[in-house]
Scaffold this motif. Structure first.
Motif, PDB file in Angstrom:
ATOM      1  N   GLY A 168      52.564 -65.539 -41.517  1.00 10.35           N
ATOM      2  CA  GLY A 168      53.904 -66.055 -41.766  1.00 10.35           C
ATOM      3  C   GLY A 168      54.715 -66.191 -40.495  1.00 10.35           C
ATOM      4  N   LEU A 169      54.691 -65.190 -39.642  1.00  5.73           N
ATOM      5  CA  LEU A 169      55.428 -65.262 -38.385  1.00  5.73           C
ATOM      6  C   LEU A 169      54.839 -66.314 -37.460  1.00  5.73           C
ATOM      7  CD1 LEU A 169      56.228 -61.521 -37.588  1.00  5.73           C
ATOM      8  CD2 LEU A 169      57.731 -63.268 -38.511  1.00  5.73           C
ATOM      9  N   ALA A 170      53.515 -66.478 -37.511  1.00  2.00           N
ATOM     10  CA  ALA A 170      52.888 -67.520 -36.699  1.00  2.00           C
ATOM     11  C   ALA A 170      53.409 -68.893 -37.114  1.00  2.00           C
ATOM     12  CB  ALA A 170      51.367 -67.461 -36.860  1.00  2.00           C
ATOM     13  N   LYS A 171      53.478 -69.106 -38.423  1.00  2.00           N
ATOM     14  CA  LYS A 171      53.965 -70.394 -38.916  1.00  2.00           C
ATOM     15  C   LYS A 171      55.450 -70.569 -38.622  1.00  2.00           C
ATOM     16  CE  LYS A 171      54.059 -73.330 -43.002  1.00  2.00           C
ATOM     17  NZ  LYS A 171      53.889 -73.396 -44.472  1.00  2.00           N
ATOM     18  N   LEU A 172      56.211 -69.483 -38.688  1.00  3.20           N
ATOM     19  CA  LEU A 172      57.627 -69.538 -38.333  1.00  3.20           C
ATOM     20  C   LEU A 172      57.783 -69.985 -36.890  1.00  3.20           C
ATOM     21  CD1 LEU A 172      60.628 -69.034 -38.878  1.00  3.20           C
ATOM     22  CD2 LEU A 172      60.244 -66.610 -38.355  1.00  3.20           C
ATOM     23  N   GLY A 173      56.978 -69.415 -35.990  1.00  3.00           N
ATOM     24  CA  GLY A 173      57.027 -69.820 -34.585  1.00  3.00           C
ATOM     25  C   GLY A 173      56.692 -71.283 -34.401  1.00  3.00           C
ATOM     26  N   GLU A 174      55.681 -71.759 -35.109  1.00  2.00           N
ATOM     27  CA  GLU A 174      55.299 -73.164 -35.012  1.00  2.00           C
ATOM     28  C   GLU A 174      56.410 -74.067 -35.545  1.00  2.00           C
ATOM     29  OE1 GLU A 174      51.649 -73.408 -37.112  1.00  2.00           O
ATOM     30  OE2 GLU A 174      50.495 -72.349 -35.576  1.00  2.00           O
ATOM     31  N   THR A 175      57.047 -73.628 -36.633  1.00  2.00           N
ATOM     32  CA  THR A 175      58.129 -74.420 -37.220  1.00  2.00           C
ATOM     33  C   THR A 175      59.268 -74.591 -36.229  1.00  2.00           C
ATOM     34  OG1 THR A 175      57.581 -73.642 -39.448  1.00  2.00           O
ATOM     35  CG2 THR A 175      59.802 -74.517 -39.115  1.00  2.00           C
ATOM     36  N   ILE A 176      59.629 -73.512 -35.530  1.00  2.10           N
ATOM     37  CA  ILE A 176      60.697 -73.580 -34.533  1.00  2.10           C
ATOM     38  C   ILE A 176      60.311 -74.538 -33.410  1.00  2.10           C
ATOM     39  CG2 ILE A 176      61.989 -72.260 -32.804  1.00  2.10           C
ATOM     40  CD1 ILE A 176      61.618 -69.818 -34.659  1.00  2.10           C
ATOM     41  N   CYS A 177      59.067 -74.421 -32.945  1.00  2.00           N
ATOM     42  CA  CYS A 177      58.613 -75.272 -31.839  1.00  2.00           C
ATOM     43  C   CYS A 177      58.610 -76.740 -32.218  1.00  2.00           C
ATOM     44  CB  CYS A 177      57.215 -74.840 -31.393  1.00  2.00           C
ATOM     45  SG  CYS A 177      57.151 -73.204 -30.664  1.00  2.00           S
TER      46      CYS A 177
END
Length: 294
Positions: free
Chosen positions: A11-20
């Motif tokens: 989930g945090l990995a996807k959150l980081g990708e979403t921000i980027c």
């Protein structure tokens, strides 16, 4: 500048990708660090460019104003993202579907101006929820929430204690005042049309009402007359239903007690509350119950 989020779950990995992706950067990739350069540094660089340009033109006061304003926006976004990270658990699985870029752009353009901590928590929950399951929150819901005050948000939390059957809010006098009901309608959380639920029990029989996914109320009519229970309700709007999923499940025992008083004042003999612990075919269930006394 410290890490915005450190990735240790899907989930945090996807959150980081979403921000980027939301700010035009390539994804950092799972199990890596998505840091403040992903958002804050880019915004800071844009701000510094504007400020230096204004200084060259001798507009020092305007430069200071822009610098302070943009710094505040960056801090607001960081606070919302930090709150979003608290809603992910270790090894939690999330949808592989990416968050829509238009949604991400709209989200961050809004939260830049959200400074109240209570509202930031709501927006953090929205971001986490959308990352976990895209299309959970519509653009219309985002636009509605951007105009909601802290007091209006707190009123909706209060009203959430009185919801029944998935998408209705009880608006009887024992639940919400007329002023509160009108305010919820003005904010767009509920529809303005006044409705009446019909919970009517035949003589010497019972009626089962699924109050929410985990709670069942059983009304017993031990008399030879039909009992009529018709409380006033308002239907939640689509945005209201989406936002209801964000509200922490609060203690509703007071509501059950008042609801029991309402049922008994209308002739119901006995009221039982059951916790639904398993759903089966055709909405059958196993439950553990207790009698309620108003």
């Amino acid at each position: 500048m410290g890490a915005l989020i450190e990735i240790n779950t899907d989930g945090l990995a996807k959150l980081g990708e979403t921000i980027c992706y939301g700010i035009g950067l390539a994804a950092f990739g799972r199990k890596k660090m998505a840091n403040a350069e992903a958002y804050a540094a880019i915004k800071q660089a844009e701000t510094e460019t504007k400020v230096e340009f204004l200084k060259l033109k001798g507009q020092e006061e305007i430069a200071k104003y822009i610098s302070a304003r943009e710094s505040r926006k960056i801090n607001n976004v960081k606070s919302v993202v930090e709150k979003a990270t608290s809603h992910f658990m270790e090894e939690e699985k999330v949808s592989n579907e990416p968050v829509n870029t238009n949604w991400t752009n709209r989200f961050f353009s809004i939260v830049e101006d959200i400074s109240d901590e209570t509202l930031q928590d709501i927006w953090g929950r929205i971001l986490a929820g959308e990352v976990k399951q895209p299309n959970s929150f519509s653009l219309r819901t985002l636009d509605l929430l951007r105009n909601v005050t802290k007091e209006e948000a707190e009123l909706f939390v209060k009203a959430s204690k009185y919801y029944v059957e998935k998408n209705f809010i009880c608006t009887e006098e024992f639940a919400l005042s007329l002023h509160e009901t009108l305010l919820l309608g003005e904010t767009g959380f509920i529809n303005s049309e006044e409705l009446t639920k019909e919970w009517n029990i035949e003589p010497n029989s019972k009626l089962e009402i699924i109050i929410d996914r985990n709670t069942l109320i059983i009304l017993h009519n031990d008399t030879n007359k039909k009992v009529w229970c018709q409380p006033s309700v308002k239907k939640l709007s689509k945005a209201g239903i989406e936002i209801l999923s964000l509200v922490e499940k609060t203690d509703r025992n007071k509501f059950y007690k008042i609801l029991t008083q309402f049922f008994k004042s209308n002739g119901v003999s006995r009221v039982f509350k059951h916790e639904i612990v398993e759903y089966g075919e055709n909405c059958s269930y196993k439950s553990i119950g207790e009698e309620l006394f108003g």
